[in-house]
Design a protein around this motif. Sequence first.
Motif, PDB file in Angstrom:
ATOM      1  N   GLU A  69      35.822  59.680 -66.618  1.00  0.00           N
ATOM      2  CA  GLU A  69      34.455  59.720 -66.185  1.00  0.00           C
ATOM      3  C   GLU A  69      34.113  60.986 -65.559  1.00  0.00           C
ATOM      4  N   PHE A  88      38.209  58.739 -58.399  1.00  0.00           N
ATOM      5  CA  PHE A  88      37.804  59.398 -59.602  1.00  0.00           C
ATOM      6  C   PHE A  88      38.502  58.895 -60.604  1.00  0.00           C
ATOM      7  N   TRP A  90      33.444  50.593 -59.234  1.00  0.00           N
ATOM      8  CA  TRP A  90      34.831  50.786 -58.391  1.00  0.00           C
ATOM      9  C   TRP A  90      34.603  50.720 -57.095  1.00  0.00           C
ATOM     10  N   THR A 122      32.079  62.943 -57.958  1.00  0.00           N
ATOM     11  CA  THR A 122      32.948  63.615 -59.024  1.00  0.00           C
ATOM     12  C   THR A 122      33.917  64.565 -58.721  1.00  0.00           C
ATOM     13  N   GLY A 132      32.834  57.972 -53.928  1.00  0.00           N
ATOM     14  CA  GLY A 132      33.148  58.550 -55.049  1.00  0.00           C
ATOM     15  C   GLY A 132      32.385  59.645 -55.315  1.00  0.00           C
ATOM     16  N   THR A 155      32.123  58.705 -60.984  1.00  0.00           N
ATOM     17  CA  THR A 155      32.612  57.363 -60.395  1.00  0.00           C
ATOM     18  C   THR A 155      31.629  56.343 -60.763  1.00  0.00           C
TER      19      THR A 155
END
Length: 638
Positions: free
Chosen positions: A365, A361, A372, A390, A388, A368
């Motif tokens: 942002e 995370f 990443w 949130t 990912g 995600t």
Amino acid sequence: MTEGEAMILHAGRLELVLDGSDLRYLAHEGQEIVRRIYMAVRDPDWNTVPAVERSRDVEIREDSFAVRMSLSNRQGAVDLDWDLEIDGHVDGRIEYVMRATARAEFSFAKIGLCVHHPIAGVAGRPWAGAAHGSLAEGVMPDLIYPQVPVRDAAVDMPMLPPMTELTIDQAAGFVHFDFGGDLYETEDQRNWSDASYKTYSMPGFTGYHHTVREGERFTQRVKLSFEPRRGEEATRARRPRRYLGPHAEGPVRFELGSPLGRQAPDIGVDLGDRPEAGSDARARLLGPAHLRFDLDLAADGWEGTLTTVLESCAKADAALELALFPAGDPRFSPGKVTRPLERIAGAVAEAGARVARVLVFPAGEEATPAAWIPLLREGLPGDIPVGGGTNLFFNELHRSLPDLRPFPLIAWSVNPQVHAFADADLAENLDGQAEQVRAARNFAGERLLCVSPITLRPRFNPNAREDAPEAEGDNVDGRQRHLFTAAWTIGSYKQVAEAGADSVTYFALAGPCGVFDGGDTFPAFHALADLAALRGAPILRLRSGEEPWVSGLAARQEGSTVALVANLGQHPRTVEIEAAGAVGGQLRILESRSESLAREDPAAFRDHGEIVHPAGGAFAFELEAHGSARLQMELSGH
């Protein structure tokens, strides 16, 4: 206001509950048509300012009523007095009128009337509205409608546009609203796990930062009328009588059915700010599949903290769910990201630890970014699942959905108190958790869905101003220690498990937001332990017609059938579980009479159980308000 003030009222053939200054569970012949009508005050940081009642006069007649109240909202700089008039007429019309006066100048985010519409009987149904001569129409969404932000204007697009009139063609009939004093728009509250759509005054285009002058007055009004549906469709639409919600009484009968085609998902707990908590012997007794920990890679000494976390996981015999909060942008400084990953991988290998998953995370942002995920995949061993989503609410994931192609799993958090806070609110919104899983499955496909964490209170306020003070204990709810939370946890897990979540994380392990604190073991500990023991078991259909107020989950476990039942209502209930071929069972009840043992000696409580036998093909037992039970049944032929 207290839930003890609730009273049942009638307006013609409509029945409803007056709860403080709120109207709840408006229903026609057993079909809920409106969930709630109320006044809300939000301070500049979106904290709800509670109302304090100054006077009340209620006149109840056989098929009509009149309510007059005076109330105040005072907290911080907010200082508001208002008078309330509620009238229910013999023809079924209801009027809810608020007249407010500011006692001082203050800033606020929202002040005004709100209407909650239930999902059942409303989703997928047509609506029509009008404002200043303009007409609009559409269909109430089945899946959750995203709250799309207008970035330049710092506001959000509503689900339904601002209107002065709204008619919803519900399963039970036509519900018509006439709004006064302002325009009213509608949002989908399932984005925050509320099981409702909300129509509210002060539409988003007016902004979220307002100031009222001392002495300023304003009036708002909601008028409701209902035209019942007649004939065959109304008969098909009618549901069991659950409109009284937590105030219902009498026996509840569950029917045990066939497998749902789902397995009980992994269940874990969050270490929170106590990385050493897994070393407590109760952590192993709890039996979580994993322990979550949030690791800030910009914090000093994070490697030593990670070592403590891995030791906790080993002592609890649990895998690690690691939530990473990295610094830097992978597009411009990939080394700043990959070097910490290498050290994490080394620490995991040295400890011989099991890792359930790693979530990322990035700061700043809402969700995600897809870039990443390849970096995590490159920097961590291939057998560690990465993903990912949130660390905020489903709302932020839904409206800022990244390119999901590189994601093997998606995660988001849940808490039931973004908008409402009474026991009844927390119970009635359990359905909203299943709605989030259902919506996520729609956009995520076969990717793993991880709900992490589910907490009773928000862990932090993402809507607060940057300079707003954060009061210590804002994330603590006193009910965390009480029987209610054990019952609520069973209801929550039922919703997300039956909807198809793959992994769930709850609460903190230790502390006031946890399942034990010092020598006190909270009732929720036992709900989680019973649920954790079902890991991977086939879930069976178990229905009462009174969910979520009396909630039940069943699964096949090591040759037996286990049912967990929770009473989230305000009255004791007789619970009957109809199970074909039942020959005997063992029952353990968690309520006031057994609470002391459960708190003081959790291992002894968990070994406790009463041998029970069915009568007429059903097991029967009494369950106090907020009590919960585990019934292990032996069925012939299994």
